[in-house]
Motif scaffolding. Structure first.
Motif, mmCIF file in Angstrom:
data_model
loop_
_atom_site.group_PDB
_atom_site.id
_atom_site.type_symbol
_atom_site.label_atom_id
_atom_site.label_comp_id
_atom_site.label_asym_id
_atom_site.label_seq_id
_atom_site.Cartn_x
_atom_site.Cartn_y
_atom_site.Cartn_z
ATOM 1 N N ALA A 176 -4.943 14.247 -2.017
ATOM 2 C CA ALA A 176 -4.548 13.275 -3.045
ATOM 3 C C ALA A 176 -5.684 12.294 -3.335
ATOM 4 O O ALA A 176 -6.525 12.009 -2.476
ATOM 5 C CB ALA A 176 -3.306 12.514 -2.600
ATOM 6 N N ASP A 177 -5.679 11.765 -4.558
ATOM 7 C CA ASP A 177 -6.780 10.914 -5.017
ATOM 8 C C ASP A 177 -6.504 9.432 -4.849
ATOM 9 O O ASP A 177 -7.423 8.650 -4.617
ATOM 10 C CB ASP A 177 -7.039 11.191 -6.502
ATOM 11 N N LEU A 178 -5.250 9.043 -5.030
ATOM 12 C CA LEU A 178 -4.904 7.620 -4.981
ATOM 13 C C LEU A 178 -3.628 7.413 -4.174
ATOM 14 O O LEU A 178 -2.758 8.286 -4.142
ATOM 15 C CB LEU A 178 -4.654 7.046 -6.377
ATOM 16 N N LEU A 179 -3.523 6.232 -3.568
ATOM 17 C CA LEU A 179 -2.246 5.772 -3.039
ATOM 18 C C LEU A 179 -1.711 4.704 -3.989
ATOM 19 O O LEU A 179 -2.459 3.839 -4.455
ATOM 20 C CB LEU A 179 -2.391 5.171 -1.635
ATOM 21 N N ALA A 180 -0.412 4.785 -4.263
ATOM 22 C CA ALA A 180 0.220 3.845 -5.183
ATOM 23 C C ALA A 180 0.359 2.461 -4.591
ATOM 24 O O ALA A 180 0.529 1.479 -5.320
ATOM 25 C CB ALA A 180 1.594 4.378 -5.592
ATOM 26 N N HIS A 181 0.320 2.383 -3.256
ATOM 27 C CA HIS A 181 0.422 1.111 -2.546
ATOM 28 C C HIS A 181 -0.562 1.103 -1.384
ATOM 29 O O HIS A 181 -0.743 2.137 -0.733
ATOM 30 C CB HIS A 181 1.817 0.924 -1.926
ATOM 31 N N THR A 182 -1.141 -0.061 -1.080
ATOM 32 C CA THR A 182 -1.827 -0.202 0.199
ATOM 33 C C THR A 182 -0.806 0.071 1.305
ATOM 34 O O THR A 182 0.285 -0.505 1.289
ATOM 35 C CB THR A 182 -2.360 -1.634 0.371
ATOM 36 N N PRO A 183 -1.126 0.938 2.267
ATOM 37 C CA PRO A 183 -0.161 1.219 3.343
ATOM 38 C C PRO A 183 0.245 -0.069 4.061
ATOM 39 O O PRO A 183 -0.603 -0.903 4.388
ATOM 40 C CB PRO A 183 -0.936 2.165 4.264
ATOM 41 N N TRP A 184 1.570 -0.204 4.287
ATOM 42 C CA TRP A 184 2.087 -1.469 4.806
ATOM 43 C C TRP A 184 3.013 -1.344 5.997
ATOM 44 O O TRP A 184 3.393 -2.342 6.584
ATOM 45 C CB TRP A 184 2.805 -2.222 3.678
ATOM 46 N N THR A 185 3.397 -0.116 6.336
ATOM 47 C CA THR A 185 4.417 -0.014 7.396
ATOM 48 C C THR A 185 3.818 -0.041 8.788
ATOM 49 O O THR A 185 4.529 -0.288 9.759
ATOM 50 C CB THR A 185 5.264 1.261 7.227
ATOM 51 N N GLU A 214 4.449 -15.411 3.627
ATOM 52 C CA GLU A 214 3.856 -14.571 4.674
ATOM 53 C C GLU A 214 4.937 -13.675 5.267
ATOM 54 O O GLU A 214 6.000 -14.159 5.652
ATOM 55 C CB GLU A 214 3.273 -15.454 5.780
ATOM 56 N N THR A 215 4.684 -12.386 5.327
ATOM 57 C CA THR A 215 5.610 -11.465 5.995
ATOM 58 C C THR A 215 4.773 -10.513 6.848
ATOM 59 O O THR A 215 3.586 -10.324 6.582
ATOM 60 C CB THR A 215 6.420 -10.620 4.994
ATOM 61 N N PRO A 216 5.391 -9.901 7.873
ATOM 62 C CA PRO A 216 4.629 -8.934 8.679
ATOM 63 C C PRO A 216 4.045 -7.811 7.824
ATOM 64 O O PRO A 216 2.890 -7.408 8.032
ATOM 65 C CB PRO A 216 5.683 -8.404 9.667
ATOM 66 N N ALA A 217 4.806 -7.297 6.860
ATOM 67 C CA ALA A 217 4.309 -6.193 6.033
ATOM 68 C C ALA A 217 3.089 -6.618 5.213
ATOM 69 O O ALA A 217 2.139 -5.849 5.046
ATOM 70 C CB ALA A 217 5.419 -5.693 5.104
ATOM 71 N N ARG A 218 3.125 -7.855 4.715
ATOM 72 C CA ARG A 218 1.991 -8.350 3.929
ATOM 73 C C ARG A 218 0.733 -8.408 4.806
ATOM 74 O O ARG A 218 -0.349 -7.967 4.390
ATOM 75 C CB ARG A 218 2.314 -9.731 3.362
ATOM 76 N N GLY A 219 0.898 -8.930 6.033
ATOM 77 C CA GLY A 219 -0.236 -9.003 6.944
ATOM 78 C C GLY A 219 -0.781 -7.622 7.301
ATOM 79 O O GLY A 219 -1.998 -7.422 7.360
ATOM 80 N N THR A 220 0.129 -6.673 7.513
ATOM 81 C CA THR A 220 -0.296 -5.310 7.843
ATOM 82 C C THR A 220 -1.063 -4.688 6.683
ATOM 83 O O THR A 220 -2.118 -4.068 6.862
ATOM 84 C CB THR A 220 0.940 -4.447 8.184
ATOM 85 N N GLY A 223 -4.490 -6.218 6.299
ATOM 86 C CA GLY A 223 -5.383 -5.714 7.347
ATOM 87 C C GLY A 223 -5.878 -4.305 7.041
ATOM 88 O O GLY A 223 -7.064 -3.995 7.236
ATOM 89 N N ASN A 224 -4.982 -3.450 6.567
ATOM 90 C CA ASN A 224 -5.403 -2.091 6.214
ATOM 91 C C ASN A 224 -6.385 -2.115 5.038
ATOM 92 O O ASN A 224 -7.384 -1.393 5.036
ATOM 93 C CB ASN A 224 -4.172 -1.244 5.842
ATOM 94 N N LEU A 225 -6.095 -2.946 4.028
ATOM 95 C CA LEU A 225 -6.961 -2.978 2.847
ATOM 96 C C LEU A 225 -8.337 -3.550 3.189
ATOM 97 O O LEU A 225 -9.353 -3.106 2.661
ATOM 98 C CB LEU A 225 -6.312 -3.786 1.722
#
Ligand code: ZN
Length: 307
Positions: A176-185, A214-220, A223-225
């Protein structure tokens, strides 16, 4: 139409003086009509659902990419569009109340994958959207790979909604070429982030996690991005317009989150534009590159008026 001479114009990754714009063209020019502030190439949100918003009322954006909808409705509403979500039978988002009628197409087999992509292409789509949501039925690896291969044969990039354990790796391995979202889980394995950065584009959608809180998912996700960008991955600004309480236009919170992930203001502009000057964005007060003021400054962009 005469040349417009803005105080500054965004070109080659920086604010420049002495450049003029007219009818989609940028040129060196010193004669024309003065324009206060800054001109930028058209600003794009790369993740929207135009069936769920009024595209004519999106302030500051020259256009959006539609990442999942009914082709009969979304064609003509987006710069690029994907048509229906290609999903596992019973898979996400066919089980969600917000998914409009005609926005999902179940893919039953490797053979059916080719047919599904052909349908999307025949409808005029310029992207293919596939979902991989670990919380429900997911496509077998062979079917996912067949979708990507069929899309690439037709020169269509594949955007994957990857959510939950193993889904980012599955999207990457399928090509795949793109992810629709920065991975957050979850915080991704470093090797996987590095591999993705070598080949993929991630669409940011950081603000859907908390909408400013601020939420845990946002922080995750941030961090991934951050690691993805450090490894040289390509980031595109996208907000998932149509899902949730998002401002109908440029989202200063999304920009602030991109800065929190380590992108510079220049990186953010690059993530929002295709260097298309057909419909420039105008910041009448001038674009402020101070990181503290940049999000609101850019979010004040609009079309050129009053000239
Ligand atoms: Zn979406």
């Amino acid at each position: 139409m005469t040349w417009l001479l803005p105080d500054t114009l965004w070109h080659d990754g920086a604010l420049r003086t002495g450049l003029a714009w007219r009818a989609g063209v940028v040129s060196l020019s010193s004669s024309g009509q003065r324009l206060s502030g800054t001109l930028l190439p058209g600003l794009v949100d790369a993740h929207a659902h135009t069936q769920l918003i009024d595209v004519t009322a999106l302030r500051g954006l020259s256009g959006v990419w539609d990442l999942g909808g009914n082709p009969a409705v979304v064609a003509g509403q987006a710069l690029r569009w994907a048509g229906p979500f290609l999903i596992a039978p019973g898979g996400y988002p066919s089980d969600r109340s917000w998914a409009p009628a005609g926005s999902c197409r179940e893919v039953l087999s490797v053979t059916d994958a080719e047919a599904a992509v052909a349908e999307v292409a025949a409808a005029g789509a310029t992207l293919v959207k596939v979902t991989a949501h670990a919380g429900g039925p997911v496509l077998p690896a062979a079917t996912l790979a067949a979708l990507v291969d069929a899309a690439h044969t037709l020169r269509l990039p594949v955007v994957v909604h990857a959510e939950g354990p193993g889904t980012v790796a599955a999207a990457y391995e399928a090509g795949a070429d793109l992810l629709a979202h920065t991975p957050w889980t979850s915080s991704l394995d470093d090797g996987l982030v590095r591999a993705c950065a070598g080949r993929m584009t991630w669409i940011s959608t950081l603000d859907i996690h908390g909408y400013g809180e601020e939420t845990p998912a946002r922080g995750t996700a941030i961090g991934n991005l951050r690691r993805f960008a450090e490894y040289g991955g390509t980031v595109r600004y996208g907000t998932d317009l149509g899902n949730g309480p998002l401002p109908p236009g440029i989202n200063a919170r999304e920009i602030r989150a991109l800065l929190a992930a380590g992108l510079t203001p220049a990186d953010v502009v690059a993530a929002m534009t295709d260097n298309d000057w057909a419909a420039p964005a105008w910041v009448p007060a001038g674009l402020d590159l101070d990181p503290g003021r940049f999000p609101e400054s850019l979010a004040a962009a609009g079309p050129i008026v009053g000239t």
